[in-house]
Design a protein around this motif. Structure first.
Motif: not given
Length: 181
Positions: A100-115, A137-145
Motif C-alpha cells: 500500500a505504501l508503494a502504491r501511495y508513493i507511485r500515486r504521489l510521484k505521478r500527481a507531482h510529476s516526480m522522478p 524490497d518485497e514491495a519493489g521500493l528499493l529498485k528504481s529508474h
C-alpha cells in the motif's frame, strides 16, 4: 540561501511518528527548506508508521513539533506542511502494508510529476530494521529508474556483532553506495 539544491525526490520516513522525527528530523528538513536546499516543488516527505493518524493528523502533529522547535511563522509552516508532508499508515507493518505504501508513493510521484528518486529514512529500532528492509524490497521500493538511498538512525545494531550481521544482511537488498549510517 544555499547554491546547492537536491534533485527532485520523495523522502520517506519509516517510523515517522517517533519523538526524534518530531524534535530533530522534521526541523532539520524544514531548515534545509529555509536554506533553499530542499525546494517545496521538488521534495515530497512521506511519513509512514503504524498509528492511524491520517494525513491531516500527521501534518498537525508535525506543525506542532516545528512550532515547539522554534519556527514561528505559522503561515509558512502550515503551507509547508500542506504542500510537502504526506502520510501512509503501515497498520501492522506487514507485506500488504508496504505494498500500500508503494502504491501511495507511485500515486504521489505521478500527481507531482516526480522522478523515481527516493530516500528512505529508517527511524526504527535495530531489531526491526531488517524486517522493514525485507518489506521495502518485497514491495519493489528499493529498485528504481532513479536513485534510492537508505538512511539508518542510530544505533546501528546493539553491539559489534549485531551491527556486523545487520550490515552483511543489508547488502542482500542494496549496494553500499546506497547506505547512509
Amino acid at each position: 540561501m544555499s547554491g546547492h539544491q537536491v534533485e527532485p525526490h520523495v523522502f520517506v520516513i519509516i517510523g515517522a511518528t517517533g519523538d526524534l522525527t518530531r524534535r530533530k528530523l522534521l526541523p532539520a528538513l524544514y531548515h534545509l527548506r529555509d536554506q533553499g536546499v530542499l525546494e517545496t516543488h521538488n521534495t515530497l516527505i512521506v511519513g509512514a508508521a503504524l498509528p492511524e493518524m491520517g494525513e491531516e493528523g500527521f501534518r498537525l502533529w508535525a506543525f506542532e513539533g516545528l512550532n515547539q522547535a522554534g519556527w514561528r511563522n505559522e503561515t509558512e509552516l502550515r503551507a509547508w506542511c500542506e504542500e510537502c508532508l504526506h502520510y501512509q499508515t503501515l497498520h501492522e507493518g506487514g507485506p500488504q502494508d508496504y505494498q500500500a505504501l508503494a502504491r501511495y508513493i507511485r500515486r504521489l510521484k505521478r500527481a507531482h510529476s516526480m522522478p523515481e528518486n527516493r530516500v528512505f529514512y529508517l527511524a526504527l529500532p535495530p531489531d526491526i530494521v531488517l524486517d522493514a528492509m525485507e518489506r521495502l524490497d518485497e514491495a519493489g521500493l528499493l529498485k528504481s529508474h532513479g536513485w534510492v538511498r537508505v538512511l539508518f538512525e542510530k544505533p546501528f545494531g546493539r553491539d559489534f556483532h549485531s551491527a556486523r550481521h545487520l550490515n552483511t544482511t543489508l547488502h542482500r537488498y542494496i549496494d553500499e553506495s546506497q547506505i547512509y549510517r
